[in-house]
Design an enzyme around this catalytic site. Sequence first.
Site, mmCIF file in Angstrom:
data_model
loop_
_atom_site.group_PDB
_atom_site.id
_atom_site.type_symbol
_atom_site.label_atom_id
_atom_site.label_comp_id
_atom_site.label_asym_id
_atom_site.label_seq_id
_atom_site.Cartn_x
_atom_site.Cartn_y
_atom_site.Cartn_z
ATOM 1 N N CYS A 79 -55.606 78.017 -55.513
ATOM 2 C CA CYS A 79 -55.275 78.805 -54.144
ATOM 3 C C CYS A 79 -54.792 78.049 -53.227
ATOM 4 C CB CYS A 79 -57.001 78.936 -53.716
ATOM 5 S SG CYS A 79 -57.562 80.291 -52.468
ATOM 6 N N HIS A 169 -59.353 81.457 -58.334
ATOM 7 C CA HIS A 169 -60.074 79.964 -58.870
ATOM 8 C C HIS A 169 -60.741 80.932 -59.888
ATOM 9 C CE1 HIS A 169 -60.548 78.234 -54.871
ATOM 10 N NE2 HIS A 169 -61.001 79.507 -54.415
ATOM 11 N N GLU A 171 -62.932 78.349 -62.260
ATOM 12 C CA GLU A 171 -63.107 77.523 -62.192
ATOM 13 C C GLU A 171 -64.976 77.922 -61.826
ATOM 14 O OE1 GLU A 171 -61.995 76.140 -58.074
ATOM 15 O OE2 GLU A 171 -61.358 77.379 -59.548
#
Length: 511
Positions: A79, A169, A171
């Site tokens: 990001c 993202h 994660e």
Amino acid sequence: MIEKIVILDFGSQYTQLIARRIRELNIYSEIVPYNKVVEVDDTVKAIILSGSPFSVADKNALQVDLNRYIGKRPVLGVCYGAQYIANAFGGKVERSEKREYGKAQLQKQASTDPMLEGISLDSQVWMSHADTIMQLPENGELLASTESIDVAAYKLHGYDAPVYGLQFHPEVTHSLEGKKLLENFAVKIANCRADWSPASFVEQTVQQLRKQLGEERVIVGLSGGVDSTVAATLLHQAIGERLTGVFVNNGLLRKNEFEEVLDIYRQLNLNVKGIDASEAFYRALAGVSDPEQKRKVIGRVFIEVFEAEANKLNNIQWLGQGTIYPDVIESVSVHGPSVTIKSHHNVGGLPEKLNLKIVEPLRMLFKDEVRRVGRELGIPEHILGRHPFPGPGLGIRILGDLTPEKVALLQEADAIFINNLKKYNLYNKVWQAGTVLLPIKSVGVMGDERTYEQAVALRCVNSIDGMTAEWSRLSYDCLAATSSEIINNVKGINRVVYDISTKPPATIEWE
């Protein structure tokens, strides 16, 4: 030697998740502030730049010298990290007309790149950004797009080590194959061995502790909780009887907890001394009703009791603490140099007062990792699976002033609640549960008699790390049984309520 991936934190709310996902791959990861210079030695296998609430166009945007890392080790920007790298090397990043937030479908452009190996077409990813990469640097290769943005993933060529950027993202769980992307980066691109496990952590930590402590002695304050117990067990494996544990009963523990925990420590062969200082705490707390003042009094008396015991021992050089990684991360500002670990982990200046050095064997572990290490050490499951319990104990679950009588009342009610959670197979499905004694009385009827007695609130929440929490949807049967049993068996309580507040805006504890 422990291999690691270093994550430069630019202030994203998801930075801890990146570290957790990497560790779930059995690869050690470490978070450092973006402005801390990382020595790229043989232990560092890759660098990840996190997201950030800032825009790369802001005059106060967080800056890092990329020349320290680009070309030396594989680098991944996530990001803000991806935008920052693209912008720094001649790309074009602009403010979006609207914030792009939520689910998107990834459309692969370069299916042969190892970063995208095993990633399905139209893989769902999670966007959360206000800037957009409009144009890549001249040496950039587009790897993936989505319907709404042209550059979702890219690679820069021409460096001795690969450079990647992801606009989304990976994660978060909403990026369905995000963990696979991180695995590709860590294993296929950075060539990490993926051999970091609880067993290897125990072996390496015990060796490190022996080297660090030499022949010196350590004292540790135990609470009966997961962190302090695992920390003490590791220290015991390293130095044996040169470790002395002190378990203080402040009179605010749960029912029978002092005796039960001491018995467990004896089973673990830990050298632990139990100190019943209940009366000292009750005297100091008499008439104190302000929550913050209660905490301060409890902390002060603990220090006095612990100091008195430490002074009875000869030649103590170290204070052991159960500090874990979230405590360390919360104590580091991404906007400046490292600050002091939170006061409740340094127990109010106790190390300075006793002139002791601090040893924290768990300071690089998350809570779930501490539990896995505990299992490797053979610590009983009913210790590892215990709910978090506040340092001030029942002192902050009794609203208003404290008396031994109120403590006894709450201990009985709380024991009934916890026992019913276990009876209905709910205890291990929730993060934390406890009972709160309210400073009010209400009218009730028992038989033909009118009563005017205390009320308690049951609090039960689900959470991952305690930073946010959702109230637990307990079964009506469990709640009904708990209410009936408390009212029928704890003389002095005639009303039970259930707290359905989330955090935020409410906190988990009432005080």
